[in-house]
Design an enzyme around this catalytic site. Structure first.
Site, PDB file in Angstrom:
ATOM      1  N   GLY A  32       0.834  -1.208   0.000  1.00 18.68           N
ATOM      2  CA  GLY A  32       0.000   0.000   0.000  1.00 18.68           C
ATOM      3  C   GLY A  32       0.869   1.258   0.000  1.00 18.68           C
ATOM      4  O   GLY A  32       0.622   2.203  -0.759  1.00 18.68           O
ATOM      5  N   HIS A  33       1.912   1.263   0.836  1.00 18.42           N
ATOM      6  CA  HIS A  33       2.832   2.410   0.852  1.00 18.42           C
ATOM      7  C   HIS A  33       3.530   2.544  -0.507  1.00 18.42           C
ATOM      8  O   HIS A  33       3.709   3.642  -1.023  1.00 18.42           O
ATOM      9  CB  HIS A  33       3.940   2.219   1.901  1.00 18.42           C
ATOM     10  CG  HIS A  33       3.466   2.207   3.318  1.00 18.42           C
ATOM     11  ND1 HIS A  33       3.482   1.082   4.097  1.00 18.42           N
ATOM     12  CD2 HIS A  33       2.980   3.202   4.101  1.00 18.42           C
ATOM     13  CE1 HIS A  33       3.039   1.368   5.310  1.00 18.42           C
ATOM     14  NE2 HIS A  33       2.723   2.647   5.343  1.00 18.42           N
TER      15      HIS A  33
END
Ligand code: PAF
Length: 274
Positions: A32-33
């Protein structure tokens, strides 16, 4: 990719760029990052990821001390997605003296939901984000939608302080079963990991009912809370709110459903726009 630990080195390194794009993180990075970094890349002329576990946003009983610090692994992941600079200051560098000047976000936005269950959380978040903005001086910053209330509060902070920064949000990435990716998923045991998807399923159930025209929001929220409680969770909230300001919705408002619940000792959050 350059890794810098001091504000002076960061500023020296960024001096010749006009449009830094920043992805603030607390490290222990997941896909996600990395998606946020990929999103940030074309938006600026240099991509910076900050990694800093911010004591100010943790209550004394929370996981500040145990929050995983994985700089080496994070750096390898960031390099692989083309990040240009990692800003990883020590606490001494970012808070050389107690941070007594703080950003106090408005109570009507910051004292409900996450802010109600984590008092002072958004003051800690806004204070560090403003400080990171001052260190990096980005023209663009990208935040994840999984922290729905956080990105909204930061967007308004930027607007009210007239900071020359475009705020972008990145969609929540999910595991194949639907669990929202989060650094805290790493705390879950194997059994808890299998159960964890029930939070997003509960939100999905609420969103589907609202799409079908369900009007009784209080009942819908109550049933979702009960469903998780019956499975052994300790839910803090499962609510349907107005997307624009997270207040109780009126007929015709665009909605978002948001939830936070504890599974064992791990607190998970998630949301879905309806
Ligand atoms: O979302 C996070 O990881 C943190 O709240 C942030 C924005 C990096 C501030 O510490």
């Amino acid at each position: 990719m350059k890794i810098v630990h001091t504000i002076a080195d960061l500023r020296a390194h960024l001096a010749h760029y006009k449009r830094p794009a920043l992805v603030p993180t607390m490290g222990n990075l997941h896909d996600g990052h990395l998606a946020l970094v990929r999103q940030a890349k074309p938006l600026g002329d240099v991509t910076v990821a900050s990694i800093f576990v911010n004591r100010l946003q943790f209550a004394p009983h929370e996981d500040f001390d145990t929050y995983p610090r994985t700089l080496e692994a994070d750096a390898a992941k960031l390099e692989a997605v083309g990040c240009d600079v990692i800003f990883a200051p020590s606490e001494q560098e970012l808070y050389p003296e107690p941070q007594t000047y703080k950003v106090q976000p408005p109570t009507e936005l910051a004292d409900m939901l996450e802010g109600y269950f984590r008092p002072g959380f958004f003051t800690g978040v806004c204070t560090v984000v403003l400080k990171l903005f001052n260190c990096v001086q980005p023209r663009v910053a990208v935040f994840g939608k999984k922290d729905y209330q956080q990105q909204m509060i930061i967007r308004r902070m930027v607007q009210q302080f007239a900071l020359p920064i475009e705020i972008h949000t990145g969609d929540t990435l999910r595991a194949p079963d639907g669990l929202a990716l989060s650094s805290r998923n790493g705390y879950l045991s194997e059994t808890e990991r299998a159960e964890a998807v029930q939070l997003s399923l509960a939100l999905k159930g609420m969103a589907e009912a609202l799409q079908k025209g369900e009007q009784n929001i209080a009942q819908l929220e109550g049933l979702a809370m009960k469903k998780l409680t019956d499975r052994g969770w300790k839910p803090d909230y499962l609510v349907a709110r107005r997307r624009s300001d997270l207040q109780a919705p009126q007929a015709g408002d665009a909605l978002v459903v948001l939830g936070a619940a504890r599974l064992g000792t791990t607190r998970l959050i998630d949301n879905l726009e309806v």
